[in-house]
Design an enzyme around this catalytic site. Structure first.
Site, mmCIF file in Angstrom:
data_model
loop_
_atom_site.group_PDB
_atom_site.id
_atom_site.type_symbol
_atom_site.label_atom_id
_atom_site.label_comp_id
_atom_site.label_asym_id
_atom_site.label_seq_id
_atom_site.Cartn_x
_atom_site.Cartn_y
_atom_site.Cartn_z
ATOM 1 N N GLY A 104 0.066 4.856 1.951
ATOM 2 C CA GLY A 104 1.278 4.058 2.074
ATOM 3 C C GLY A 104 1.876 3.757 0.721
ATOM 4 O O GLY A 104 1.239 3.933 -0.321
ATOM 5 N N SER A 105 3.120 3.328 0.748
ATOM 6 C CA SER A 105 3.793 2.929 -0.486
ATOM 7 C C SER A 105 4.880 1.932 -0.130
ATOM 8 O O SER A 105 5.334 1.853 1.011
ATOM 9 C CB SER A 105 4.409 4.148 -1.185
ATOM 10 N N GLY A 106 5.284 1.144 -1.118
ATOM 11 C CA GLY A 106 6.317 0.140 -0.889
ATOM 12 C C GLY A 106 6.822 -0.389 -2.201
ATOM 13 O O GLY A 106 6.548 0.160 -3.274
ATOM 14 N N GLY A 117 4.012 -1.221 -4.789
ATOM 15 C CA GLY A 117 3.141 -0.188 -5.321
ATOM 16 C C GLY A 117 2.714 0.787 -4.247
ATOM 17 O O GLY A 117 3.306 0.871 -3.172
ATOM 18 N N VAL A 131 -0.589 2.643 -1.962
ATOM 19 C CA VAL A 131 -1.846 2.250 -1.335
ATOM 20 C C VAL A 131 -2.693 3.488 -1.080
ATOM 21 O O VAL A 131 -2.197 4.509 -0.579
ATOM 22 C CB VAL A 131 -1.600 1.508 -0.005
ATOM 23 N N LYS A 139 -4.478 -1.153 -3.219
ATOM 24 C CA LYS A 139 -3.063 -1.143 -3.593
ATOM 25 C C LYS A 139 -2.952 -1.217 -5.108
ATOM 26 O O LYS A 139 -3.458 -2.140 -5.744
ATOM 27 C CB LYS A 139 -2.313 -2.315 -2.952
ATOM 28 N N ASP A 198 9.433 -10.696 2.549
ATOM 29 C CA ASP A 198 9.675 -9.290 2.888
ATOM 30 C C ASP A 198 9.028 -8.930 4.222
ATOM 31 O O ASP A 198 8.221 -8.005 4.313
ATOM 32 C CB ASP A 198 9.149 -8.382 1.770
#
Length: 863
Positions: free
Chosen positions: A514-516, A519, A521, A535, A630
């Site tokens: 994952g990413s966001g 940063g 993951v 993360k 968020d």
């Protein structure tokens, strides 16, 4: 009842004795009446019963091993005592209870009164035990003179009100009054021990606040526990429980407040507070150290020993003693003591009252804080915050301390002790471990010191070599000093990982999951085979290590079933990594918007409820309120059985002031941002409520709130020769406005994810939509709290009615500033502006196609 009043008084006791002996009970007795356990031994001491036999009054011995008897009201089916008259003054089996025109009195064997009702202006005509378990003294006009409900002990039952200003008090094993109280204030229900608060209902994760009205009384009913105001018409705070015909709320002898229901033959515990044993003030005795685990364990802190049978708890080691309270006859020993010392407690320990009481002084040094305590005979210890200079005092009575799971900043405890010898034997009052050395020790000390220095030299030489090797190993991660993390100590931090450990666990940061905005993951497997998510935090600029660790200490010690648990962290060089529990079903957006199996409606409800509960805890259940900033499907992770857990909470606090340019990407995601973010208005937890409402709408439709529809053909006439060409239009749908339009028309099923194929009712969809629209109102003050959202989704609170005027901004966005993109097939994807008025009169578009539109520039954003 009137016929009984004309029976000659002299025959009443005899008549009642015949009725009871024959197995029949009356709900009334009249003066002059006497009863003892021996008189009614065949009926186990019972002499009065409610009309249907639900409750009985009896003189009983609660413990067969004791010879102490009490006048009690008992729930017959469960044989549970709900009220006791003389709990602090037991009587023998032959001692009597008497009912006279003056009231009830209980005497010992010598006829001395041990308990009685107060004096009344009117004479008592009857004693009634009603079907709710209320024992009532009546006058000749059947007016109540006195009620057991108005004199609560440790329990309340259905129909009983605990008014503000009254309290429940615990009962000890010998049936005397304990030290714990449940006190009801105008805003909360509070548990106290010797006047010190250790729990509040408003802070419990199972409770939610519905109103700011003033609390008038507490009650339990078929739906749960409630604090009510405005003559019972307004629920201020509520704990929703499963429907039940009979339940009680009791302050247990352990200090825990318990709600339990009775069904058939068994009691079922439904609510208990506090949940952790270590939150109970005296769980380990005076100054005992409570460590939480599956079952708590007790020990004594460093430099403390188990006290004698007389003193109990823990006492200072050596020739020191704890001070006695001011009101003690021995308090002169403290004032005349040669010196006062302070025993420092270990890092990561705390005291229950620090959470609920403000410091007595701010911005002082440790010496000043200790002086304040030394001059106050009621002060028994202090907790001091090094960074804030906050001074907390422990007064009158000492309870247990605990290993803190939510340690605040760098608060340290110091327990006051009296020096038993002369001041010359104790030159440093901040080092209680120093004692007078014997002569032999003085002779041997030089030799011991020499060998100690040699050993220390070898140890430092070895560590220096290991440090060099470690610096070489870490190479590209930056040069680290040997004391890189040891230099920073923040109480309450979760586990620290070395960067090398995490590099091995992630197989060189190989498996990206994952990413966001914060940063990327990676999946990792720790040496004990535990699967975790790592993360790697990006864009933190020059965030200081201590600031970072302070925030991580707060985040890491927040525990809730619907929040992803932070298991550890790494802060080496410029690297910042967080280690979370692994959520095997990934984020909500994958399950909701992906191509896998469709989420069933019950699963969506569970996800919505779990998310709302997690947010409610962040907003009102934590020591420190946290605004997520968020909330979106990507930050809602799913575990087994689709249990929802919120991730990335508290990370917005890691931003430094100079990073305000990251506002839109780091403090929220467009499409979920509340309007106040865009108008520079004050931000509160209601911004999270707005974002949650947007997520709720996406749960209904199974699609993004902004979605491109499939292309539609439009004929465009040429400007020169009257020729027309066919082009394809891609329309961008703004679902919140469509949901508002369907709400106004009551056409809720038109909003549902088509993949559910009729497996949901209109009423179920209406609940989601109405809650969502209440959440996304433009005015933050009109949005419900997350506690109220939980209540509406659970069904314990009536659904709110969204204010249409406060939703007009959706029309403004969806129509006034709408532009849809029109893409010509076979061209270079040029965009053309298309206003909604062009479609407003298109009769061929049904309600599923006739959405409102908005520019992708306005509603999309980084995911």
């Amino acid at each position: 009842m009137g016929s009984f009043l004309f029976i000659p008084t002299v025959f009443l006791p005899f008549l009642l004795f015949i009725l009871v002996s024959g197995g029949s009970f009356s709900e009334f007795i009249y003066p002059d009446f006497s009863a003892s356990y021996f008189h009614f031994i065949d009926n186990a001491g019972a002499f009065l019963s409610s009309r249907n036999g639900t409750f009985k009054a009896a003189i009983v011995n609660p413990d067969a091993n004791q010879h102490n008897f009490y006048l009690c009201i008992i729930h017959t089916a469960s044989n549970t005592i709900i009220w006791t008259a003389n709990r602090d003054a037991s009587i023998s089996a032959s001692a009597e209870m008497n009912l006279t025109a003056k009231g009830i009195s209980i005497s010992d064997d010598d006829g001395n009164p041990v308990w009685s009702t107060p004096q009344f202006k009117s004479s008592v005509s009857a004693l009634l035990l009603n079907e709710m378990g209320n024992l009532i003294l009546l006058d000749q006009f059947n007016h109540s003179l006195w009620e057991s409900f108005q004199n609560p002990r440790d329990t309340i039952v259905y129909g009983q009100h605990l008014p503000v200003g009254s309290f429940l008090s615990s009962t000890l094993s010998n049936f005397s009054t304990g030290d714990y109280k449940l006190v009801l204030s105008g805003s909360d229900a509070i548990l106290q021990w010797h006047g010190q608060t250790y729990w509040k209902l408003s802070m419990d994760t199972s409770a939610y606040t519905n109103s700011d009205a003033i609390v008038e009384y507490m009650a339990i009913n078929g739906t749960g526990l409630q604090l009510l105001g405005r003559n019972g018409t307004v629920v201020v705070i509520q704990v929703l429980l499963s429907p039940s015909d009979f339940r009680i709320a009791k302050l247990d002898s352990s200090g825990k407040f318990i709600v339990q229901s009775f069904s058939g033959t068994d009691w079922k515990q439904e609510f208990v507070a506090p949940t952790g044993d270590c939150q109970i003030p005296s769980v380990c005795g005076r100054l005992g150290l409570c460590t939480a685990s599956t079952t708590h364990s007790c020990s004594c802190p460093v430099n403390f020993l188990v006290g004698s049978q007389d003193t109990g708890g823990c006492v200072p080691s050596g020739s020191y003693s704890l001070p006695v309270p001011c009101n003690s006859t021995d308090n002169g020993s403290q004032l005349n003591s040669p010196a006062v010392s302070y025993f420092r407690l270990d890092y990561g320990t705390d005291y229950f009252s620090n959470i609920f009481f403000d410091p007595v002084r701010y911005g002082v040094n440790l010496s000043t804080c200790q002086d304040l305590c030394s001059k106050d005979c009621s002060c028994l210890g202090i907790f001091y915050g090094n960074s804030s200079g906050s001074c907390y005092t422990l007064k009158d009575v000492l309870g247990s301390i605990f290993v803190s799971e939510s340690a605040q900043n760098d608060r340290l405890g110091y327990i006051k002790a009296l020096v038993g010898s002369t001041p010359s034997n104790f030159s440093d009052n901040k080092n209680p471990s120093r004692k007078k050395f014997p002569v032999v020790a003085l002779v041997l000390l030089p030799f011991s010191g020499f060998f100690l220095l040699v050993a220390l030299g070898f140890l430092l030489w070895g560590r220096r070599g290991q440090s060099k090797k470690r610096d070489i190993k870490l190479g590209h991660f930056g040069s680290l000093s040997s004391g890189d993390m040891d230099a920073v100590y923040i109480p309450g931090l979760p586990r620290r990982f070395d960067l090398e450990e995490l590099e091995v666990a992630t197989d060189g940061f190989k498996t990206l999951i994952g990413s966001g905005g914060f940063g990327v993951v990676y999946k990792a497997v720790l040496p004990d085979k535990t699967v975790v998510a790592v993360k790697k935090i990006m864009n933190l600029g020059v965030q200081g290590k201590k600031d970072f660790c302070t925030e991580i200490a707060i985040i890491g010690n927040i525990h809730h079933a619907n929040l992803v648990k932070l298991k550890g962290f790494c802060a080496q060089g410029r690297q910042r990594l967080l280690v979370y529990e692994y959520m095997n079903r990934g984020s909500l957006d994958r399950s909701l918007f992906g191509t896998g199996p469709v989420l069933e409606w019950q699963e969506r409800l569970d996800i919505a409820l779990g998310t709302a509960r997690g947010l409610a805890y962040l907003h009102s259940g934590c020591e420190q309120k946290i605004i997520h900033c968020d909330v979106k499907p990507e930050n809602i992770l799913l575990h087994d059985q689709f249990q929802a857990k919120i991730s990335d909470f508290g990370l917005s606090k890691l931003l430094t002031p100079e990073q305000s340019s990251l506002f839109t990407t780091m403090r929220g995601t467009r499409g979920y941002l509340a309007p106040e973010w865009l108008t520079n208005s004050a931000i509160s937890e209601k911004a999270d409520v707005y974002s949650f409402g947007m997520v709720l709408l996406e749960l209904v439709s199974g699609r993004r709130n902004t979605l491109r529809l499939q292309s539609h053909s439009l004929n465009n006439s040429g400007s020169g020769g009257g020729q027309s060409s066919s082009s394809s239009v891609s329309l961008l749908v703004y679902f919140p406005l469509f949901a508002l339009e369907m709400h106004e028309q009551g056409r809720y099923l038109e909003l549902v994810d088509l993949r559910l194929e009729g497996r949901v009712t209109s009423e179920e969809v209406e609940k989601f939509v109405r809650v969502a629209l209440c959440c996304v109102q433009e005015d933050p003050t009109l949005r419900p709290s997350t506690n109220t959202v939980v209540g509406m989704l659970e069904g314990g609170i009536p659904l709110g009615q969204p204010n249409l005027e406060s939703l007009n901004f959706l029309r403004f966005i969806g129509r006034g500033f709408t532009e849809a993109s029109m893409i010509d097939e076979g061209t270079d994807q040029n965009e053309r502006v298309l206003y909604p008025e062009a479609y407003a009169s298109t009769a061929t578009m049904d309600s599923r196609t006739f959405f409102s539109y908005i520019s992708s520039q306005q509603v999309s954003g980084p995911r």
